[in-house]
Design an enzyme around this catalytic site. Structure first.
Site, mmCIF file in Angstrom:
data_model
loop_
_atom_site.group_PDB
_atom_site.id
_atom_site.type_symbol
_atom_site.label_atom_id
_atom_site.label_comp_id
_atom_site.label_asym_id
_atom_site.label_seq_id
_atom_site.Cartn_x
_atom_site.Cartn_y
_atom_site.Cartn_z
ATOM 1 N N THR A 361 0.831 -1.205 0.000
ATOM 2 C CA THR A 361 0.000 0.000 0.000
ATOM 3 C C THR A 361 0.866 1.256 0.000
ATOM 4 O OG1 THR A 361 -1.797 -1.153 1.054
ATOM 5 C CG2 THR A 361 -1.788 1.225 1.309
ATOM 6 N N PHE A 362 1.945 1.190 0.737
ATOM 7 C CA PHE A 362 2.856 2.332 0.760
ATOM 8 C C PHE A 362 3.414 2.586 -0.642
ATOM 9 C CE2 PHE A 362 6.835 4.497 1.211
ATOM 10 C CZ PHE A 362 6.543 5.479 2.130
ATOM 11 N N ARG A 444 -6.599 -15.556 -9.153
ATOM 12 C CA ARG A 444 -7.082 -14.181 -8.969
ATOM 13 C C ARG A 444 -6.539 -13.280 -10.079
ATOM 14 N NH1 ARG A 444 -7.616 -10.007 -5.089
ATOM 15 N NH2 ARG A 444 -9.034 -11.289 -3.884
ATOM 16 N N ARG A 501 -3.715 -14.737 9.686
ATOM 17 C CA ARG A 501 -4.169 -14.305 8.352
ATOM 18 C C ARG A 501 -3.021 -14.443 7.337
ATOM 19 N NH1 ARG A 501 -5.964 -8.161 6.673
ATOM 20 N NH2 ARG A 501 -7.182 -8.236 8.569
ATOM 21 N N TYR A 505 -2.569 -16.785 3.807
ATOM 22 C CA TYR A 505 -2.144 -16.323 2.485
ATOM 23 C C TYR A 505 -0.909 -17.093 2.009
ATOM 24 C CZ TYR A 505 -5.265 -12.291 1.905
ATOM 25 O OH TYR A 505 -6.355 -11.488 1.694
ATOM 26 N N ARG A 562 13.378 29.225 -0.199
ATOM 27 C CA ARG A 562 13.755 30.173 -1.244
ATOM 28 C C ARG A 562 15.033 30.877 -0.803
ATOM 29 N NH1 ARG A 562 8.644 33.887 -2.457
ATOM 30 N NH2 ARG A 562 10.011 34.796 -4.036
ATOM 31 N N HIS A 563 15.737 31.446 -1.737
ATOM 32 C CA HIS A 563 16.895 32.281 -1.415
ATOM 33 C C HIS A 563 16.442 33.444 -0.542
ATOM 34 C CE1 HIS A 563 15.146 35.180 -4.160
ATOM 35 N NE2 HIS A 563 14.839 34.126 -4.911
ATOM 36 N N ASN A 569 13.825 41.271 -5.881
ATOM 37 C CA ASN A 569 12.602 41.105 -5.084
ATOM 38 C C ASN A 569 12.172 42.463 -4.542
ATOM 39 O OD1 ASN A 569 13.740 37.982 -3.657
ATOM 40 N ND2 ASN A 569 12.248 38.291 -5.296
ATOM 41 N N ARG A 614 21.644 34.654 -6.184
ATOM 42 C CA ARG A 614 20.902 34.851 -4.948
ATOM 43 C C ARG A 614 20.785 33.563 -4.146
ATOM 44 N NH1 ARG A 614 17.712 35.434 -9.468
ATOM 45 N NH2 ARG A 614 15.596 34.610 -9.578
ATOM 46 N N GLU A 635 15.344 29.404 -11.272
ATOM 47 C CA GLU A 635 13.962 29.894 -11.277
ATOM 48 C C GLU A 635 13.334 29.742 -12.667
ATOM 49 O OE1 GLU A 635 11.329 30.042 -10.162
ATOM 50 O OE2 GLU A 635 10.911 31.868 -9.052
ATOM 51 N N TYR A 646 5.703 42.815 -12.817
ATOM 52 C CA TYR A 646 4.394 42.344 -13.302
ATOM 53 C C TYR A 646 3.617 43.528 -13.906
ATOM 54 C CZ TYR A 646 5.337 38.052 -10.694
ATOM 55 O OH TYR A 646 5.897 36.897 -10.226
ATOM 56 N N ARG A 660 -1.400 34.465 -19.034
ATOM 57 C CA ARG A 660 -0.850 33.853 -17.826
ATOM 58 C C ARG A 660 -1.893 33.820 -16.711
ATOM 59 N NH1 ARG A 660 3.448 34.421 -13.488
ATOM 60 N NH2 ARG A 660 4.545 32.439 -13.748
ATOM 61 N N HIS A 701 14.039 28.620 -5.746
ATOM 62 C CA HIS A 701 13.219 29.790 -6.084
ATOM 63 C C HIS A 701 11.736 29.424 -6.026
ATOM 64 C CE1 HIS A 701 16.962 31.625 -7.630
ATOM 65 N NE2 HIS A 701 17.245 30.360 -7.849
ATOM 66 N N VAL A 704 10.124 26.892 -8.729
ATOM 67 C CA VAL A 704 10.706 25.548 -8.644
ATOM 68 C C VAL A 704 10.301 24.889 -7.328
ATOM 69 C CG1 VAL A 704 12.878 24.278 -8.556
ATOM 70 C CG2 VAL A 704 12.635 26.205 -10.103
HETATM 71 O O1 F6P Z 1 9.218 37.219 -7.902
HETATM 72 C C1 F6P Z 1 10.133 36.248 -7.547
HETATM 73 C C2 F6P Z 1 10.091 35.097 -8.515
HETATM 74 O O2 F6P Z 1 10.976 34.109 -8.076
HETATM 75 C C3 F6P Z 1 10.394 35.486 -9.968
HETATM 76 O O3 F6P Z 1 11.749 35.474 -10.284
HETATM 77 C C4 F6P Z 1 9.604 34.451 -10.720
HETATM 78 O O4 F6P Z 1 9.364 34.806 -12.057
HETATM 79 C C5 F6P Z 1 8.355 34.409 -9.895
HETATM 80 O O5 F6P Z 1 8.767 34.538 -8.553
HETATM 81 C C6 F6P Z 1 7.580 33.123 -10.023
HETATM 82 O O6 F6P Z 1 6.335 33.269 -9.383
HETATM 83 P P1 F6P Z 1 5.003 33.469 -10.266
HETATM 84 O O7 F6P Z 1 4.952 32.245 -11.110
HETATM 85 O O8 F6P Z 1 3.902 33.527 -9.252
HETATM 86 O O9 F6P Z 1 5.123 34.713 -11.102
#
Ligand code: F6P
Length: 749
Positions: A361-362, A444, A501, A505, A562-563, A569, A614, A635, A646, A660, A701, A704
């Site tokens: 099961t594991f 079976r 049991r 078996y 994360r870094h 940032n 970073r 990343e 953004y 997106r 990051h 990832v």
């Molecule tokens: O903003 C930090 C960061 O690591 C960016 O370098 C990267 O593009 C983003 O986060 C990823 O997050 P999202 O997919 O939510 O934009």
């Protein structure tokens, strides 16, 4: 121009009760030195110096645009009364004291209006005004230790006057020179924060299997199966191993039919097959199965070639439905194996075989989690769950006797019901069914083969264990955790019954020798073992073998973080390769202390980072462990958007932004990556994390780590781009025989 002061009275008072200290940071911005005038601080408290300007503390250059002075004061100080002044470093003239009243810091809170520092050099006409930043934060022993270690490592003179800057027992120098942190009694629990999805409590892996549809719909169940729910594929039925000595080369691979050897290409990463816009179809949940088509700007979709390609394939609508939501190798394999191969090969049943308490099961739960993460629609069907629903949880060993016709029929019936459900689910689009039962007789298995004829391909996965100690340990876990024994108050009686049991078996057990099979022999014991494969071919079966070869049950922690905060940032820019901000550097030091404390009793561990600055800089204060840089941990690559905010993307490339927003999982940045791409490329990291027996710290990051975390937490693909992975927080994944547990530590904001 202005003044900024960070005040944190709550944390200060909290810390005060707990006996913390105040970390005071004074900064002055953008001072271009006039002659040899350097900013200084002086004040009433002995900690700052005194109102004697010749004893004022000199500020230091922190960067080209900032001067800085920081020190620690006891939490019970009343008021720090101070002023900025300008004077040469080694003389007291000229000396220009800032205008205005004294600055008062009481209980960590700055009194009065925040203001810049104003200096009148020579009469009214020559004024200098500089922004200042005054920050007072409570510091825990952990912060103090970080500060102390930073001081040790940089060999800079402490700026603290009168009191030591560390309020913990300091180890003799020699001990710290060796990197030992034995005396750093830091309370890691202090930093624990709740995980976004609670993950505590005992979870029985079989209960995470599919809810028996046929029984529930038909209302045929006698009583509860003892199910509980949980977020993660956690099991208490797993086999315990403490040391896993095998490596790939130790494993014997027996190939039955040389013409059907699973090809090496099945395990090799291939390039993405590109975009398949004609197949685009949006569905929620796990039902929709699509090859990665990199949703994005139309100019980047190779629509002409893609449609030509797909029409060449002549995919029927059923075939399109079977395309996995995945990129790269998985997508390529789906086209090659599933679309062009026999129809029944599009669906795969992994039928477990083995005596009770062999970790079936594991294994089933773990494999389900892995395949789902790769983008294959996968479900775990546990026949025990069907049995408990239909016949109750407290059947004695007699029920499992081979010469008990009613018991035998009842068991075959629930197995057939589970198989029916599985096949029905496959008809609806399910791709891989993991059929979890002992299936220990040829008869079976023949029944199952007959039922699935023309509907799916069957591969038997047999788990064999010859280590009596492991079997005994598994049996004990079973009595403690299986709903079958939940109502048995007498542990010993439960043990006797389960052994009986098992003997029932054993009397009729027939190892698999027919069809396609994978046999895992003593693999979970951690003492080497063998894996034998027979009549296995194709991408997915090859992948499954590769996964099984590399997994084991050695308990160990995996720390994901994360870094530290980067300059990008701070500026709100994505991607890039900038260094750490001041806060990021502080986190790096705190992380080093954390790792030292958390892993101090481990014989070995390793630190994995991406290849970006970073992440490497965040790892740099960590000493004593090997560090490995992986491109796979870099990343998500934002392609032409790399380095933008953004806001800028929204303004300048609204279509991209919209795409997106609509489908963050599949959206591929122009000339960049999608989340599906990231998942694909992080698969070797997952395999290696599974294979490692020592703890690993992964410094990577946001995107990832979302992908890696989703694997351990069994989170659906569509949720991955939205998983919370904050900065300056450590996610500890505890891998163990009882499954996967999560704990989060927040070291700073
Ligand atoms: O903003 C930090 C960061 O690591 C960016 O370098 C990267 O593009 C983003 O986060 C990823 O997050 P999202 O997919 O939510 O934009």
């Amino acid at each position: 121009m202005g003044t900024s002061a960070s005040k944190n009275p709550d944390s200060f008072h909290g810390g005060r009760e707990g006996g913390g200290q105040l970390y005071v940071s004074l900064k002055m911005e953008n001072l271009k030195i006039r002659g040899d005038l350097i900013p200084h601080v002086y004040g009433s408290s002995s900690i700052i110096g005194s109102w004697d300007s010749s004893k004022a503390l000199s500020m230091e250059r922190e960067s080209a645009s900032m001067w800085e002075l920081s020190f620690v004061v006891p939490s019970n100080h009343e008021t720090l009364d101070f002023k900025f002044l300008l004077k040469p470093k080694y003389s007291n003239a000229p000396c220009v004291v800032e205008e205005g009243p004294n600055r008062l810091l009481t209980g960590g809170t700055l009194e009065g209006d925040a203001r810049s520092a104003l200096f009148k050099l020579s009469g009214d006409e020559d004024e200098l005004e500089y922004r200042v930043f005054i920050k007072a934060d409570i510091v825990s022993p952990f912060d103090l230790a970080a500060s102390w270690r930073a001081y040790q490592e940089n060999l800079q003179p402490s700026r603290v006057r009168g009191i030591p800057d560390v309020s913990i027992n300091v180890a003799p120098d020699a001990e710290f020179e060796n990197g030992s942190a034995a005396s750093l009694e830091l309370d890691l629990e202090h930093y624990v924060v709740p995980a976004p999805t609670a993950s505590s409590g005992v979870v029985y892996a079989a209960n995470l299997a599919e809810t028996p549809r046929s029984l529930v719909h038909a209302g045929i169940f006698s009583k509860s199966d003892g199910s509980s729910s949980g977020w993660h594929s956690s099991s208490k039925t797993g086999v315990v191993s403490t040391d896993h000595a095998n490596s790939k080369k130790d494993i014997e691979v027996t190939i039955g039919d040389p013409t059907n050897i699973f090809p090496a290409s099945g395990m090799v990463e291939s390039k993405s097959v590109g975009t398949f816009s004609p197949l685009q179809k949006q569905q929620d949940g796990q039902k929709g199965l699509f090859v990665d088509r990199g949703v994005g700007s139309p100019r980047l979709v190779k629509s002409a070639s893609a449609s030509a390609f797909t029409s060449d394939l002549n995919l029927d609508s059923e075939a399109k439905k079977d395309m996995p939501a995945a990129a790269g190798a998985v997508a390529a394999a789906a086209v090659a194996d599933q679309m062009l191969g026999p129809k029944e090969d599009r669906r795969l049943a992994i039928v477990l075989v083995g005596l009770p308490a062999r970790g079936k099961t594991f294994t089933a739960a773990k494999l389900t989690r892995y395949l789902r993460w790769l983008g294959h629609e996968t479900k775990h069907f546990n026949v025990g769950k069907y049995r408990r629903l239909k016949h109750g949880t407290n059947q004695s060993a007699d029920f499992f006797r081979a010469d008990n016709p009613e018991g035998l029929e009842a068991r075959n019936e629930v197995a057939a019901l589970a198989m029916d459900d599985m096949l029905a689910w496959m008809q609806e689009g399910g791709q891989v069914g993991i059929f979890d039962a002992t299936n220990s007789t040829r008869r079976r298995r023949n029944m199952l083969i007959k039922m699935s004829e023309g509907k799916c391909k069957i591969i038997f996965l047999e788990t064999i264990c010859n280590d009596e100690r492991i079997i005994e340990r598994n049996i004990r876990l079973k009595i403690q955790q299986s709903p079958d024994y939940a109502e048995e108050p007498d542990f010993e009686a439960g043990l006797r019954d389960f052994k009986e049991r098992l003997a029932n078996y054993e009397k009729v057990y027939e190892p698999v020798e027919e069809g396609s099979y994978i046999k895992m022999i003593d693999m979970v014991s951690g003492q080497g073992g063998q894996i034998q494969v027979n009549n296995i071919s194709g991408y997915l079966p090859g992948r499954i073998v590769f996964f099984l070869v590399n997994t084991h049950l050695t308990p160990r922690p995996i720390l994901l973080t994360r870094h530290g905060e980067s300059l990008d940032n701070v500026r709100g820019r994505i991607g890039g390769d900038t260094v750490l901000s001041e806060a990021g550097e502080l986190y790096a030091k705190k992380l080093a202390n954390f790792v030292e404390k958390r892993l101090k009793s481990e014989r070995t561990a390793s630190i994995w980072t991406s290849t970006l600055q970073r992440a490497i800089l965040t790892a740099s204060p960590i000493v004593g462990f090997p560090k490995i840089q992986w491109r796979a941990l870099d990343e998500i690559y934002a392609g032409v958007c790399d380095g933008m905010s953004y806001e800028e993307i929204k303004r300048n490339m609204p279509e991209e932004y919209e795409s997106r927003e609509k489908d963050k999982l599949r959206y591929r940045y122009p000339r960049g990556e999608s989340y599906l791409d990231v998942i694909q490329r992080s698969e070797p990291v997952i395999i290696e994390l599974e294979r490692q027996r020592a703890p690993v710290v992964v410094i990577s990051h946001q995107a990832v780590l979302r992908a890696l975390y989703a694997y351990f937490a069994d989170r659906p693909l569509k949720e991955i781009p939205h998983i919370e992975v904050p900065l300056h927080t450590i996610i500890e994944i505890q891998m163990g025989v009882t499954g996967v547990q999560e704990k989060r530590y927040k070291l700073m904001d």
